[in-house]
Design an enzyme around this catalytic site. Structure first.
Site, short mmCIF file in Angstrom:
data_model
loop_
_atom_site.label_atom_id
_atom_site.label_comp_id
_atom_site.label_asym_id
_atom_site.label_seq_id
_atom_site.Cartn_x
_atom_site.Cartn_y
_atom_site.Cartn_z
N LYS A 116 -1.33 -9.76 -9.43
CA LYS A 116 -1.66 -8.49 -10.06
C LYS A 116 -2.99 -8.51 -10.81
O LYS A 116 -3.69 -7.50 -10.88
CB LYS A 116 -0.53 -8.08 -11.00
CG LYS A 116 0.77 -7.73 -10.28
CD LYS A 116 1.85 -7.32 -11.24
CE LYS A 116 3.11 -6.87 -10.52
NZ LYS A 116 3.70 -7.93 -9.69
N ARG A 293 3.50 -6.20 2.01
CA ARG A 293 4.64 -6.38 2.92
C ARG A 293 5.23 -5.02 3.25
O ARG A 293 4.79 -4.00 2.71
CB ARG A 293 5.71 -7.22 2.23
CG ARG A 293 6.10 -6.66 0.86
CD ARG A 293 7.30 -7.33 0.25
NE ARG A 293 7.50 -6.95 -1.14
CZ ARG A 293 8.08 -5.83 -1.56
NH1 ARG A 293 8.49 -4.94 -0.67
NH2 ARG A 293 8.24 -5.59 -2.85
#
Length: 455
Positions: A116, A293
């Site tokens: 992040k 994903r």
């Protein structure tokens, strides 16, 4: 096209991938733990191989055993699904080293966007709006206190390597900060082996808007519209829909364009999701994170866009161009997904594993899909995530989709274990939800207190 792929996952997503591969004429290899010997994905795949005992760290997270299974069965590629190793850059790198195609982005891009802190820095470079926050990793409470004072309360603590709601704490005052930081850091270390944290100003309440992205190895990047994932409990999504009723045409173009810009900036390949927080009072949106994903909620996007995301993943990994261009993508109707979990909402959502003695899944009509790995007589093991099915509906408009979901949940019948079907039915029937009047605070602050009063 690949001759054979290995699915490094279990449950409904493994079943979903097996079905997509079969429709493409691609052979499949299932992996399973000893606890999943009788799981549906094991029965549906062309081949199946045990990779370890019930504990995830010894089976579905066991990189050596999974790669050995791929080599032993001659699989040319590995689809990681979601969860487990799906965002693990080390695993993606090992696949590359062994000349096995990882069906997802490269390890380099995963490091860039899966972390992040790195993702935040890259989005600033790309010109995508981000919330005020720390510029790098935060390791100590002293650092946290100083940064929080600079950006102002309330703040949110997040694990740099986090996901699934782990390592996240909301902090309203300086008195709450130190214990919250220590708890979040310990949780992150246990879940991800990485205790690095970062801090952002909390945009709360907000709308959680995410944009589905597809990219190929030839530089093509498109979006498939947005999903509204604001109905959450403990940072875990409960219900998702597309399109969002909170945004109009102009804002939709701004958010989806920002998502495409973000993906192009990192030369993104395969399926991914750019997540934003929308401050409805100001109309401003901020980059939150990227999931590198396929998402749990991908079926709602498939319904409204008509694009099979899992098939696109396999084609792109094979080196093909995306099968659609942006100008070919049209959005039709409205889709909603409810996550069905083996849990007891009346007892703080405690997991409810056990044997399914009877099962009836809703069906009939156009625009209804149930993604599940359940069957009558199957025993839900206690070792994994409690999600056992997803009910997805599509209607010509939002009202039709809401009514179709209510009908589907009324028909859904599972005996032998406790599920959240009745909870989802009450939620989808709530006047605020029916009106589209909700944000990230609604479930925890409005709906749950009333729901838990009922007996």
């Amino acid at each position: 096209m690949f001759n054979k792929i290995l699915i490094a996952n279990r449950g409904e997503i493994a079943v979903r991938i097996i079905r997509a591969a079969r429709e493409l004429g691609v052979g499949t290899v299932a992996i399973y733990s000893t606890a999943d010997r009788d799981a549906l994905h094991v029965h549906l795949a062309d081949e199946a191989i045990c990779v370890g005992p019930a504990r995830s760290t010894e089976s579905y997270l066991n990189m050596n055993n999974i790669l050995s299974a791929a080599v032993a069965t001659g699989a040319q590629a590995i689809h990681p699904g979601f969860g487990f190793l799906s965002e693990n850059s080390k695993f993606a790198r090992l696949c590359e080293e062994m000349n096995i195609k990882f069906i997802g982005p490269s390890a380099k891009v995963m490091d860039m966007m899966g972390d992040k802190i790195n993702a935040r820095a890259e989005m600033i470079k790309a010109g995508v709006p981000v919330t005020p926050g720390s510029e790098g990793e935060v390791h100590t409470t002293d650092e946290a206190v100083k940064i929080a004072e600079e950006i102002g309360y309330p703040i949110i603590l997040k694990a740099s390597a986090g996901g699934g709601g782990k390592g996240i704490r909301k902090v309203n005052t300086v008195e709450e900060l130190v214990p919250a930081f220590e708890a979040a850091q310990a949780e992150a270390q246990a879940a991800f082996g990485n205790g690095a944290m970062f801090i952002e100003r909390m945009i709360f309440p907000a709308r959680h808007i995410e944009v589905q992205i597809l990219g190929d190895s030839h530089g093509n990047v498109i979006h498939l519209g947005e999903r509204d994932c604001s109905l959450q409990r403990n940072n875990q999504k409960v219900l998702e829909e597309s399109p969002s009723v909170a945004i109009g045409h102009t804002l939709r173009n701004e958010i989806t364009s920002a998502a495409v810009k973000a993906a192009q900036h990192v030369s993104y390949e395969n399926a991914g999701t750019i997540e934003f927080l929308l401050d409805e009072s100001s109309g401003k949106f901020y980059f939150m994170e990227m999931n590198t994903r396929v998402q749990v909620e991908h079926p709602v996007t498939e319904f409204v866009s008509g694009v099979d995301i899992v098939k696109e993943q396999i084609r792109v990994a094979n080196g093909n161009d995306l099968s659609v261009k942006q100008e070919d993508v049209t959005f039709n109707g409205h889709a909603i997904e409810c996550r069905i979990n083996a849990e007891n909402p009346k007892f703080n959502f405690a997991p409810s594993p056990g044997k399914i003695t009877n099962l009836f899944l809703p069906g009939g009509g156009v625009g209804l899909r149930v993604d599940s790995a359940m069957y009558s007589g199957y025993t839900i093991p206690p070792y994994y995530d409690s999600m056992i099915a997803k009910v997805i509906v599509h209607g010509e408009n939002r009202f039709e989709a809401l009514m179709k979901m209510q009908r589907a949940l009324l028909e859904f019948d599972v005996e032998g274990v406790t599920t959240n079907v009745d909870f989802q039915l009450e939620l989808i029937s709530d006047p605020h939800v029916v009106a589209g009047d909700y944000d990230t605070s609604f479930l925890g602050n409005v709906f749950l207190p009333e729901y838990q009063k009922e007996d």
